[in-house]
Design an enzyme around this catalytic site. Sequence first.
Site, PDB file in Angstrom:
ATOM      1  N   ILE A  45       0.872  -1.172   0.000  1.00  0.00           N
ATOM      2  CA  ILE A  45       0.000   0.000   0.000  1.00  0.00           C
ATOM      3  C   ILE A  45       0.905   1.216   0.000  1.00  0.00           C
ATOM      4  O   ILE A  45       1.757   1.352   0.883  1.00  0.00           O
ATOM      5  CB  ILE A  45      -0.952   0.041   1.204  1.00  0.00           C
ATOM      6  CG1 ILE A  45      -1.800  -1.235   1.242  1.00  0.00           C
ATOM      7  CG2 ILE A  45      -1.876   1.242   1.145  1.00  0.00           C
ATOM      8  CD1 ILE A  45      -1.580  -2.019   2.457  1.00  0.00           C
TER       9      ILE A  45
ATOM     10  N   HIS B  28      10.139   6.273  -2.108  1.00  0.00           N
ATOM     11  CA  HIS B  28       8.685   6.078  -2.150  1.00  0.00           C
ATOM     12  C   HIS B  28       8.294   5.036  -1.105  1.00  0.00           C
ATOM     13  O   HIS B  28       8.294   3.842  -1.381  1.00  0.00           O
ATOM     14  CB  HIS B  28       8.223   5.636  -3.538  1.00  0.00           C
ATOM     15  CG  HIS B  28       6.753   5.807  -3.726  1.00  0.00           C
ATOM     16  ND1 HIS B  28       6.204   6.167  -4.921  1.00  0.00           N
ATOM     17  CD2 HIS B  28       5.725   5.704  -2.874  1.00  0.00           C
ATOM     18  CE1 HIS B  28       4.888   6.260  -4.799  1.00  0.00           C
ATOM     19  NE2 HIS B  28       4.583   5.977  -3.554  1.00  0.00           N
ATOM     20  N   LEU B  29       7.951   5.526   0.090  1.00  0.00           N
ATOM     21  CA  LEU B  29       7.602   4.591   1.150  1.00  0.00           C
ATOM     22  C   LEU B  29       6.311   3.851   0.826  1.00  0.00           C
ATOM     23  O   LEU B  29       5.465   4.344   0.071  1.00  0.00           O
ATOM     24  CB  LEU B  29       7.537   5.297   2.507  1.00  0.00           C
ATOM     25  CG  LEU B  29       6.393   6.259   2.812  1.00  0.00           C
ATOM     26  CD1 LEU B  29       5.168   5.527   3.305  1.00  0.00           C
ATOM     27  CD2 LEU B  29       6.850   7.226   3.876  1.00  0.00           C
ATOM     28  N   HIS B  30       6.205   2.662   1.372  1.00  0.00           N
ATOM     29  CA  HIS B  30       5.006   1.842   1.201  1.00  0.00           C
ATOM     30  C   HIS B  30       4.928   0.852   2.358  1.00  0.00           C
ATOM     31  O   HIS B  30       5.929   0.547   2.995  1.00  0.00           O
ATOM     32  CB  HIS B  30       5.015   1.106  -0.143  1.00  0.00           C
ATOM     33  CG  HIS B  30       6.275   0.340  -0.407  1.00  0.00           C
ATOM     34  ND1 HIS B  30       7.399   0.941  -0.924  1.00  0.00           N
ATOM     35  CD2 HIS B  30       6.591  -0.952  -0.196  1.00  0.00           C
ATOM     36  CE1 HIS B  30       8.356   0.049  -1.047  1.00  0.00           C
ATOM     37  NE2 HIS B  30       7.903  -1.115  -0.597  1.00  0.00           N
ATOM     38  N   VAL B  31       3.720   0.396   2.620  1.00  0.00           N
ATOM     39  CA  VAL B  31       3.464  -0.561   3.693  1.00  0.00           C
ATOM     40  C   VAL B  31       3.363  -1.947   3.075  1.00  0.00           C
ATOM     41  O   VAL B  31       2.645  -2.146   2.092  1.00  0.00           O
ATOM     42  CB  VAL B  31       2.152  -0.227   4.444  1.00  0.00           C
ATOM     43  CG1 VAL B  31       1.861  -1.273   5.513  1.00  0.00           C
ATOM     44  CG2 VAL B  31       2.214   1.166   5.053  1.00  0.00           C
TER      45      VAL B  31
END
Length: 124
Positions: A18, A75-78
């Site tokens: 996400i 670009h961080l994401h979970v």
Amino acid sequence: HTIGLLNLFPYNSGHVLIAPLVHVGRLEDLSDDVLLALMQGTRDVKRVLETALGAQGFNIGINLGHCAGAGLPEHLHVHVVPRWNGDTNYMAVLADVKVIPQSLAAVRNLFLAKAVELGLPAAR
């Protein structure tokens, strides 16, 4: 504010990423609205995977920075990784191979059907 994607190189079947639509590498660079949407998306993905795939547990996390394992540090994401009792086996140790029991297409179809059934916003 966010997008959810099946990981092309999953740790397990149903491994979802996400990500915010804005390109940032630090949590403090997210607005409160985007941060809230990221957490709500994480909650919703976990709920769908639990019911669609029968996941018994989850690894949920964010790798911040290249040294922490972030493949795209800007670009961080979970990561939401569904887990089951006994889901690790000898293949990874002996052959450096990870066995994924379902195709991405099969997981996607289950995920979308369950999201609709749960009344969650369906993916496009």
